[in-house]
Design a protein around this motif. Structure first.
Motif: not given
Length: 166
Positions: A134-162
Motif C-alpha cells: 500500500k502506498l501513501p497519498d504522495s510518493f516518488r518513483i525512481n527509474i534508474i539506468s544501471r548501465g548509463h548513470n541516468a535516472q528519471n524521477v516522478y512525484q505522484v500525488t495519489n488520486g485514481n489514474a494518471s
C-alpha cells in the motif's frame, strides 16, 4: 459500479479522480526517452478488473478472485522509446518507489525483454510494476539506468489514474 461498492466496501474512492504526476528529473541517455508513465492506483485497478469480469460474463467468484489479485499499491506502466539498442532493454533498469522522506517502499529490477521496432524513435519497450505494498497519498518513483548513470524521477500525488507523457 454500485455492485462493486456494495460487495467491496473498502472501495469508496472516486475512481474517476486523477492523481497528479510531476516529472522531477529526466535523465535517459542521449537517444532515448520515456514516452509515457502511467500510474493506476489500487482502487481504479480493482474497478477495471470488476468491469472486465462483468464484460466477460465471469462468475462472482472469478470476479472476486480477479479483484483480489490486484496489487495493493497499484500498477505503473512505463513506455520507453529510443534510436539505440541497449537503452530500452528493461532489464537494465531499477525501479525504486519511496515515500516523500526517501524511505524505500518497493524495489525491482526490470524484467528481461527485447525492444521492438516501432515508435517515433525506431525502438520501443515497456515495463509494468505491480506494486505489492500500500502506498501513501504522495510518493516518488525512481527509474534508474544501471548501465548509463541516468535516472528519471516522478512525484505522484495519489488520486485514481494518471499519465505523464514526454
Amino acid at each position: 459500479m454500485l455492485m462493486i461498492f456494495t460487495i467491496f466496501g473498502f472501495m469508496t474512492t472516486n475512481v474517476s479522480a486523477a492523481p497528479s504526476v510531476r516529472v522531477i528529473e529526466q535523465g535517459l541517455p542521449a537517444g532515448g526517452h520515456i514516452k509515457s508513465f502511467v500510474y493506476t492506483p489500487y482502487e481504479k485497478a480493482c474497478y477495471q478488473e470488476a468491469f472486465q469480469a462483468d464484460v466477460e460474463g465471469e462468475s462472482q467468484a472469478v470476479k472476486a478472485a480477479r479483484i483480489a489479485s490486484v496489487p495493493k499499491g497499484g500498477i505503473v506502466t512505463i513506455n520507453f522509446e529510443t534510436k539505440k539498442t541497449g537503452i530500452v532493454e528493461t532489464e537494465s533498469w531499477i525501479y525504486v518507489v519511496t515515500d516523500d522522506t526517501g524511505k524505500e517502499l518497493y524495489r525491482r529490477i526490470g524484467l528481461p525483454s527485447i525492444a521492438s521496432p516501432g515508435g517515433k524513435d525506431g525502438l520501443y519497450n515497456y515495463d509494468a510494476l505491480l506494486i505489492p505494498v500500500k502506498l501513501p497519498d504522495s510518493f516518488r518513483i525512481n527509474i534508474i539506468s544501471r548501465g548509463h548513470n541516468a535516472q528519471n524521477v516522478y512525484q505522484v500525488t495519489n488520486g485514481n489514474a494518471s499519465l505523464a507523457s514526454t
